[in-house]
Scaffold this motif. Structure first.
Motif, PDB file in Angstrom:
ATOM      1  N   LYS A  90       0.811  -1.207   0.000  1.00 35.11           N
ATOM      2  CA  LYS A  90       0.000   0.000   0.000  1.00 35.11           C
ATOM      3  C   LYS A  90       0.848   1.263   0.000  1.00 35.11           C
ATOM      4  O   LYS A  90       0.331   2.365  -0.184  1.00 35.11           O
ATOM      5  CB  LYS A  90      -0.918  -0.003   1.222  1.00 35.11           C
ATOM      6  CG  LYS A  90      -1.957  -1.109   1.221  1.00 35.11           C
ATOM      7  CD  LYS A  90      -2.840  -1.040   2.463  1.00 35.11           C
ATOM      8  CE  LYS A  90      -3.888  -2.147   2.432  1.00 35.11           C
ATOM      9  NZ  LYS A  90      -4.752  -2.126   3.653  1.00 35.11           N
ATOM     10  N   GLU A  91       2.164   1.120   0.210  1.00 36.10           N
ATOM     11  CA  GLU A  91       3.038   2.287   0.295  1.00 36.10           C
ATOM     12  C   GLU A  91       3.562   2.744  -1.058  1.00 36.10           C
ATOM     13  O   GLU A  91       4.105   3.839  -1.187  1.00 36.10           O
ATOM     14  CB  GLU A  91       4.216   1.975   1.218  1.00 36.10           C
ATOM     15  CG  GLU A  91       3.799   1.735   2.658  1.00 36.10           C
ATOM     16  CD  GLU A  91       4.977   1.417   3.550  1.00 36.10           C
ATOM     17  OE1 GLU A  91       5.099   2.041   4.610  1.00 36.10           O
ATOM     18  OE2 GLU A  91       5.782   0.549   3.155  1.00 36.10           O
ATOM     19  N   SER A  93       2.618   3.109  -5.255  1.00 33.47           N
ATOM     20  CA  SER A  93       1.573   3.110  -6.277  1.00 33.47           C
ATOM     21  C   SER A  93       2.239   3.038  -7.649  1.00 33.47           C
ATOM     22  O   SER A  93       2.493   4.064  -8.288  1.00 33.47           O
ATOM     23  CB  SER A  93       0.721   4.384  -6.163  1.00 33.47           C
ATOM     24  OG  SER A  93       0.182   4.516  -4.864  1.00 33.47           O
ATOM     25  N   GLN A  99      -0.058  11.074  -9.302  1.00 35.42           N
ATOM     26  CA  GLN A  99       0.069  11.161  -7.844  1.00 35.42           C
ATOM     27  C   GLN A  99       1.296  10.370  -7.440  1.00 35.42           C
ATOM     28  O   GLN A  99       1.728   9.466  -8.149  1.00 35.42           O
ATOM     29  CB  GLN A  99      -1.169  10.614  -7.136  1.00 35.42           C
ATOM     30  CG  GLN A  99      -1.376   9.117  -7.305  1.00 35.42           C
ATOM     31  CD  GLN A  99      -2.627   8.621  -6.626  1.00 35.42           C
ATOM     32  OE1 GLN A  99      -3.709   9.152  -6.843  1.00 35.42           O
ATOM     33  NE2 GLN A  99      -2.490   7.593  -5.809  1.00 35.42           N
ATOM     34  N   SER A 101       3.630   8.052  -4.579  1.00 38.08           N
ATOM     35  CA  SER A 101       3.376   6.924  -3.686  1.00 38.08           C
ATOM     36  C   SER A 101       3.197   7.399  -2.250  1.00 38.08           C
ATOM     37  O   SER A 101       3.826   8.385  -1.825  1.00 38.08           O
ATOM     38  CB  SER A 101       4.551   5.937  -3.748  1.00 38.08           C
ATOM     39  OG  SER A 101       4.592   5.274  -4.988  1.00 38.08           O
ATOM     40  N   PRO A 102       2.357   6.733  -1.458  1.00 37.86           N
ATOM     41  CA  PRO A 102       2.129   7.147  -0.073  1.00 37.86           C
ATOM     42  C   PRO A 102       3.395   7.244   0.766  1.00 37.86           C
ATOM     43  O   PRO A 102       3.475   8.075   1.677  1.00 37.86           O
ATOM     44  CB  PRO A 102       1.179   6.061   0.459  1.00 37.86           C
ATOM     45  CG  PRO A 102       0.425   5.610  -0.750  1.00 37.86           C
ATOM     46  CD  PRO A 102       1.432   5.651  -1.874  1.00 37.86           C
ATOM     47  N   ASP A 105       5.196  10.706   1.832  1.00 38.08           N
ATOM     48  CA  ASP A 105       4.884  11.525   3.006  1.00 38.08           C
ATOM     49  C   ASP A 105       5.886  11.266   4.127  1.00 38.08           C
ATOM     50  O   ASP A 105       6.354  12.193   4.794  1.00 38.08           O
ATOM     51  CB  ASP A 105       3.463  11.246   3.506  1.00 38.08           C
ATOM     52  CG  ASP A 105       2.402  11.834   2.595  1.00 38.08           C
ATOM     53  OD1 ASP A 105       2.702  12.821   1.902  1.00 38.08           O
ATOM     54  OD2 ASP A 105       1.279  11.297   2.578  1.00 38.08           O
TER      55      ASP A 105
END
Length: 264
Positions: A90-91, A93, A99, A101-102, A105
């Motif tokens: 999930k980290e 994409s 966008q 990747s998470p 952040d």
């Protein structure tokens, strides 16, 4: 959470917690901070050598453990396992065109911490392959003014996305603001013929950022043929670290670029 990780000679290892997530970070050197984000399959011996070169050149290297097993050599089974884990994570994409990747952040928060610890005008960020465009996205909400995009490979180069940059419109606007207001610049590196980093991606970067983007493209015949696979990793696996070699010139230019941007 770091007890099971191997040591890397010359580096210290400590946990860093940001946004509720704790990750191990290898550190070495003194000077302006540079975040080094490893390529697939992880912090290979070649990635560790590159990070050591940065530290020896006068930078404080912060190298987070993002995936894989540090210092494990590249093999096809190891590479395959790492790719499969990334694809379901999930980290990351891997198909996202507009966008980031998470995990970016968390990396922004690490860059803010590194800048606070090391000072200077800003932070450098070197991404490779899977992480190649992360430095561009990190120009939002973090003091990154010297991103190095080495063979940026996300999104996966399927038709219609070969020139995509894996950043959101907000992140793209932040990059322009850093260029206009803080003197940021962007360096890109790739091999000609690299199927994971199409020429259209560098063409897009040139259209988007003009003179603020410096792209270095190397003929594949100058890649290290003893490295794993076809020429792809400019600063690591396919580097020929000898004077007069185009990949060595690209490494030297990377060091000079970071000095220009970060050393006051």
């Amino acid at each position: 959470m770091i007890d099971h990780l191997p040591t890397i000679p010359g580096f210290t290892l400590a946990p860093h917690r940001h946004l509720g997530e704790t990750r191990a970070v290898y550190r070495r050197g003194h000077g302006p901070a540079v975040i080094v984000m490893s390529e697939i399959p992880g912090i290979t011996p070649q990635v560790a050598t590159f990070a050591t070169t940065l530290a020896d050149a006068g930078f404080s290297v912060w190298m987070p453990q993002l995936f894989g097993t540090p210092l494990q050599p590249i093999t096809l089974p190891y590479l395959t396992r790492s790719v499969l884990r990334i694809c379901i994570s999930k980290e990351f994409s891997v198909l996202a065109a507009n966008q980031s990747s998470p995990i970016v952040d968390w990396l922004r928060a690490l860059a803010r911490e590194a800048h606070e610890a090391c000072g200077g005008p800003g932070v450098g960020a070197v991404g490779m392959c899977l992480t190649g465009n992360f430095g561009l996205a990190m120009m939002l909400d973090a003091p990154v003014i010297a991103p190095v995009l080495s063979q940026p490979s996300l999104p996966v180069p399927v038709p219609g996305r070969r020139d995509a940059l894996h950043v959101s419109p907000k992140e793209l606007a932040a990059a322009h603001d850093k260029i206009d207001q803080h003197g940021a610049r962007i360096l890109g590196l790739r091999f000609h013929g690299d199927p994971l980093c199409a020429p259209s991606r560098f063409e897009r970067l040139r259209r988007e950022f003009g003179d603020a983007f410096e792209g270095i493209e190397i003929d594949a015949c100058h890649g290290n043929r003893e490295g794993f696979g076809t020429p792809h990793s400019v600063l690591t696996t396919h580097l020929i670290d000898e004077a007069g070699q185009p990949t060595r010139a690209a490494l030297d230019r990377t060091l000079a670029f970071l000095r220009e941007q970060l050393v006051t």
